[in-house]
Design a protein around this motif. Structure first.
Motif, short mmCIF file in Angstrom:
data_model
loop_
_atom_site.label_atom_id
_atom_site.label_comp_id
_atom_site.label_asym_id
_atom_site.label_seq_id
_atom_site.Cartn_x
_atom_site.Cartn_y
_atom_site.Cartn_z
N ILE A 3 0.85 -1.20 0.00
CA ILE A 3 0.00 0.00 0.00
C ILE A 3 0.88 1.25 0.00
O ILE A 3 1.90 1.31 0.67
N ALA A 4 0.51 2.17 -0.82
CA ALA A 4 1.13 3.50 -0.81
C ALA A 4 -0.01 4.50 -0.95
O ALA A 4 -1.05 4.19 -1.52
N SER A 5 0.19 5.70 -0.45
CA SER A 5 -0.90 6.66 -0.52
C SER A 5 -0.40 8.01 -0.98
O SER A 5 0.75 8.40 -0.71
N VAL A 6 -1.29 8.69 -1.69
CA VAL A 6 -0.96 9.99 -2.28
C VAL A 6 -1.98 11.01 -1.80
O VAL A 6 -3.18 10.75 -1.79
N ALA A 7 -1.49 12.17 -1.43
CA ALA A 7 -2.34 13.32 -1.15
C ALA A 7 -2.06 14.37 -2.22
O ALA A 7 -0.91 14.55 -2.65
N LEU A 8 -3.11 15.04 -2.68
CA LEU A 8 -2.95 16.08 -3.69
C LEU A 8 -2.79 17.43 -3.01
O LEU A 8 -3.53 17.77 -2.09
N MET A 9 -1.81 18.21 -3.48
CA MET A 9 -1.56 19.55 -2.97
C MET A 9 -1.07 20.43 -4.09
O MET A 9 -0.71 19.95 -5.16
N ASP A 10 -1.04 21.71 -3.84
CA ASP A 10 -0.50 22.64 -4.81
C ASP A 10 1.03 22.66 -4.75
O ASP A 10 1.63 22.40 -3.70
N ALA A 11 1.64 22.99 -5.89
CA ALA A 11 3.11 23.03 -5.97
C ALA A 11 3.72 23.93 -4.90
O ALA A 11 4.82 23.65 -4.39
N ARG A 12 3.02 24.98 -4.53
CA ARG A 12 3.57 25.94 -3.58
C ARG A 12 3.68 25.33 -2.17
O ARG A 12 4.70 25.51 -1.48
N SER A 13 2.66 24.59 -1.78
CA SER A 13 2.73 23.95 -0.46
C SER A 13 3.64 22.73 -0.48
O SER A 13 4.22 22.37 0.55
N ILE A 14 3.77 22.10 -1.64
CA ILE A 14 4.75 21.01 -1.76
C ILE A 14 6.16 21.58 -1.58
O ILE A 14 7.00 21.01 -0.87
N ALA A 15 6.40 22.74 -2.21
CA ALA A 15 7.71 23.38 -2.05
C ALA A 15 7.93 23.81 -0.60
O ALA A 15 9.05 23.69 -0.06
N ALA A 16 6.88 24.31 0.05
CA ALA A 16 7.00 24.71 1.46
C ALA A 16 7.32 23.50 2.33
O ALA A 16 8.13 23.59 3.27
N THR A 17 6.72 22.36 2.02
CA THR A 17 7.00 21.13 2.75
C THR A 17 8.43 20.68 2.49
O THR A 17 9.13 20.22 3.41
N ALA A 18 8.88 20.82 1.24
CA ALA A 18 10.27 20.47 0.90
C ALA A 18 11.24 21.38 1.65
O ALA A 18 12.29 20.94 2.13
#
Length: 761
Positions: free
Chosen positions: A467-482
């Protein structure tokens, strides 16, 4: 944040919205200076005018649409062209683009996917089409850059065929609908409802198009508010958005289950076409003085915060702040929903992703037709400037949506900036959206600016315990998480100056690499076939009566096309109908293929004139029960399988969700409702009956259903069909068919679209 009107709404002067429940004739007349009828004002939508210009029936209630252009990718174009060739294709009658963005990664140790690509190139030459080689562009970005035109219509064999922000009404359908266009036939539908989407205000700093899209999806999906309707975007909020931003919202309208979308246009759209060296493609689209919509969605852009769609659906939305502030409560809620999607077959936990009371993410991906746009990547780079992603589990991959975008990011230095953070930059590829690229580890949690996060998609193989799971987010919050080295972070919590560099489009990449044979077919070209490209098997026409064995019963609230035929590892079999069919329902009901094949032996024996009882022993007792009531001749009764699902067909447009059932002997689906028009159309085009059953399911897996006089019922346009559950007796039930066009009835009668066209010759 988002308001849905109970009924319809009137829009005056392009800005003033009046709820139908509050409107009176006197009020409308006072505001417009003339009498206004709802039916007349409904013809003032942008959607109506575009559909009218493309309708060939002369009846706006029963549309027969001819599209201006077609587009497909390498998971679908082989089957489409093979079907069209079998039906008499001589040349592409309209511009048809064959992109190669799904099977870009060729099979290790083999050439099977590259064989599909060479098939496509040879067909583009022979029939006069455009061929876009692998890694050049994802299908929808190429369409935006090269195909879209104001006021025109495009049909694509990918569900995210959406170019409404550019003034193009685009629809994603299963392959057989493109076959019809290639054979100069029409796309037949009733006039769809049109839902207004009134955008006001302006997005907050750091909020991106995916945030707006997810908020809308969360508000409308479960209610079916826009199902099979057209979403029409207007309002002062539209003009506050860049075109890239509008495109990012528009492409995600597919996840609402709407039919299509269209937006008002302005000078920003005009500039987009000028930048892409196609100024003649621009058309101004503005609202009439008075318009009626069948429903209305009010969106105050300024109210929307950074969003996250948790597993396993784009409508499972929360604000990132809400998730972070109520971490364990939200994760517990998500886990309970996931257990339903996963049939409780596998242990699933997200709470073990919590570190130091914060949610830790294993992977970030910005990619494809939704995330890979120039502005998304530029903003992400600004957020990450001077930071690094760390050397722990978290990784970040960025896929520009086309080579022109990639090249401009190289020229303006942002590729170097991103690489310095530890991110990797890839070529244009749709794999991260369907499970063929950046597949997470077992129990991995990935955040993605892509289009879908269904179960059984990105790396999950439930039947194998993975099992693997994906959440959808905007590129900006993905960058903030990175920037937070994997800890989930809202883009609003990062103080960033967004530089918004200007985009310069260089067409030389396409000029030098893309084959353009529009209007220049070379009939003598020999089509290149690889061993993995296999013709469709012969399919029988409808018989007077039908016997169906129920081989799968799926009680999930929604069944996606990914669960009907998995994506990802099946890609290399897309051009081999029988090879691909081996994967049907493999992640949802692994026993399906064997069960379907067992009953198919009876049909194979029947069509060969052999003993069906020797082929399938249990049929003897079944027919003994039937013949006590009806004088039925087994040799003249078609035998096949049927599946029941509550609401099948959400998601991808790919026809294989239906065709794989058909080549295994499937003759029908039974559902409470169909999630999308395109899945129902796929069933019909493959000669399968799209039955509806409103009552509780009265049969079980393994039961037989006998349907008498089905051929007569189809030809005489019966809406209700009597069927009998064959057991110790014959229990009568009522199945419904819904509305079918005359052509659809004949396709079912002939057994499939190929037989239908072959019969026309």
């Amino acid at each position: 944040m988002i308001k849905l009107y109970e009924k319809g709404a009137y829009v005056l002067h392009g800005t003033e919205v009046i709820d139908e429940l509050e409107a009176t004739k006197e009020m409308l007349q006072a505001k417009t200076g003339k009498e206004c009828s709802k039916s007349e004002l409904s013809e003032n939508t942008l959607a109506y005018s575009i559909l009218k210009a493309h309708n060939t029936s002369g009846n706006m209630e029963k549309l027969k649409v001819k599209f201006d252009k077609l587009t497909s990718h390498d998971i679908t174009f082989v089957g489409i062209i093979q079907t069209a060739r079998a039906s008499g294709l001589e040349k592409f009658p309209v511009p048809y683009v064959l992109t190669n963005c799904h099977n870009s990664l060729c099979a290790v140790g083999g050439t099977i996917n590259e064989d599909d690509h060479m098939f496509g190139l040879s067909c583009a030459k022979k029939y006069g089409g455009i061929y876009v080689p692998p890694h050049q562009a994802v299908i929808h970005q190429f369409a935006r850059e090269v195909l879209a035109e104001g006021g025109k219509m495009i049909l694509g064999s990918d569900s995210h065929t959406r170019y409404g922000a550019l003034g193009t009404m685009a629809i994603g359908e299963g392959g057989p609908e493109l076959v019809k266009q290639l054979l100069n036939k029409t796309y037949d539908i009733n006039m769809p409802g049109v839902i207004g989407v009134h955008l006001t205000g302006e997005p907050r700093k750091g909020v991106g198009p995916q945030d707006i899209a997810l908020a809308i999806i969360g508000a409308v999906f479960e209610k079916g508010y826009v199902n099979n309707k057209v979403m029409e975007f207007f309002g002062e909020g539209v003009y506050k958005l860049s075109v890239d931003y509008r495109i990012g919202i528009d492409v995600m309208t597919t996840e609402t289950t709407c039919l299509s979308s269209i937006w008002v246009t302005d000078n920003k759209v005009k500039e987009f076409y000028e930048i892409h060296k196609r100024p003649e493609a621009y058309k101004e689209l503005t609202l009439e003085e008075a318009v009626y919509y069948d429903g209305m969605i009010e969106v105050d852009l300024g109210d929307i915060k950074p969003m996250i769609a948790m597993p396993f659906h784009p409508s499972n939305v929360y604000t990132i702040d809400e998730l972070n502030e109520n971490l364990y409560d939200v994760l517990s809620e998500v886990e309970k929903k996931a257990a339903v999607s996963l049939d409780n077959k596998i242990k699933y936990s997200l709470q073990d992703k919590v570190r130091n009371n914060r949610l830790y993410v294993d992977q970030g991906v910005i990619a494809g037709c939704a995330g890979g746009g120039f502005e998304n990547i530029c903003d992400a780079a600004d957020i990450l400037k001077g930071k690094y992603i760390g050397a722990d589990d978290f990784s970040l991959s960025v896929y520009p949506a086309s080579q022109p975008i990639f090249m401009e990011l190289v020229k303006n230095g942002l590729v170097a900036d991103l690489m310095e953070t530890g991110a990797t930059i890839r070529t244009a590829f749709c794999g991260p959206c369907f499970g063929a690229g950046d597949v997470p580890s077992n129990n991995g949690f990935s955040i993605r600016h892509t289009t879908r996060n269904f179960p059984n998609r990105e790396g999950s193989k439930i039947t194998s315990g993975q099992i693997a799971s994906v959440a959808l987010m905007d590129a900006r919050s993905i960058a903030a998480t990175a920037a937070s080295q994997g800890y989930l972070t809202s883009s609003e919590n990062i103080d960033t100056e967004f530089l918004k560099p200007k985009y310069f489009y260089d067409s030389k990449i396409y000029d030098n690499r893309v084959y353009n044979g529009i209007g220049k077919p070379i009939p003598e070209t020999e089509i290149k076939f690889g061993p993995g490209i296999v013709d469709w098997p012969a399919m029988s026409g409808l018989t007077d009566n039908m016997l169906l064995k129920v081989v799968s019963v799926i009680m999930d609230p929604v069944t996606t096309t990914d669960e009907l035929i998995p994506s990802g590892e099946t890609s290399s079999y897309r051009s081999n109908p029988l090879g691909l069919a081996e994967f049907t329902l493999s992640r949802k009901d692994p026993a399906y293929v064997g069960s379907a094949k067992e009953i198919q032996l009876g049909e194979k024996a029947r069509t060969k004139g052999e003993d069906i009882f020797a082929a399938v022993g249990e049929l003897k007792e079944v027919y003994e029960t039937i013949q006590k009531v009806f004088p039925v001749e087994p040799s003249e009764t078609e035998i096949g399988s049927v599946i029941y699902a509550v609401k099948p067909g959400d998601g991808s447009a790919r026809e294989q969700a239906a065709s794989c059932q058909k080549v295994l002997g499937g003759l029908a689906n039974i559902a409470k409702e169909y999630a999308t028009k395109r899945y129902r159309s796929n069933l019909i085009n493959w000669g399968m009956l799209p039955f509806l059953l409103k009552e509780e399911v009265p049969f079980e897996k393994g039961d037989y259903l006998f349907i008498k006089d089905i051929k007569k019922a189809i030809s005489e346009k019966h809406s209700e069909i009597k069927a009998y559950i064959v057991g110790k007796g014959m229990k009568e039930i009522t199945l419904m068919l819904g509305e079918l066009t005359d052509d659809e009835r004949e396709i079912i009668d002939k057994g499939c679209l190929i037989n239908y066209y072959r019969n026309e010759k």
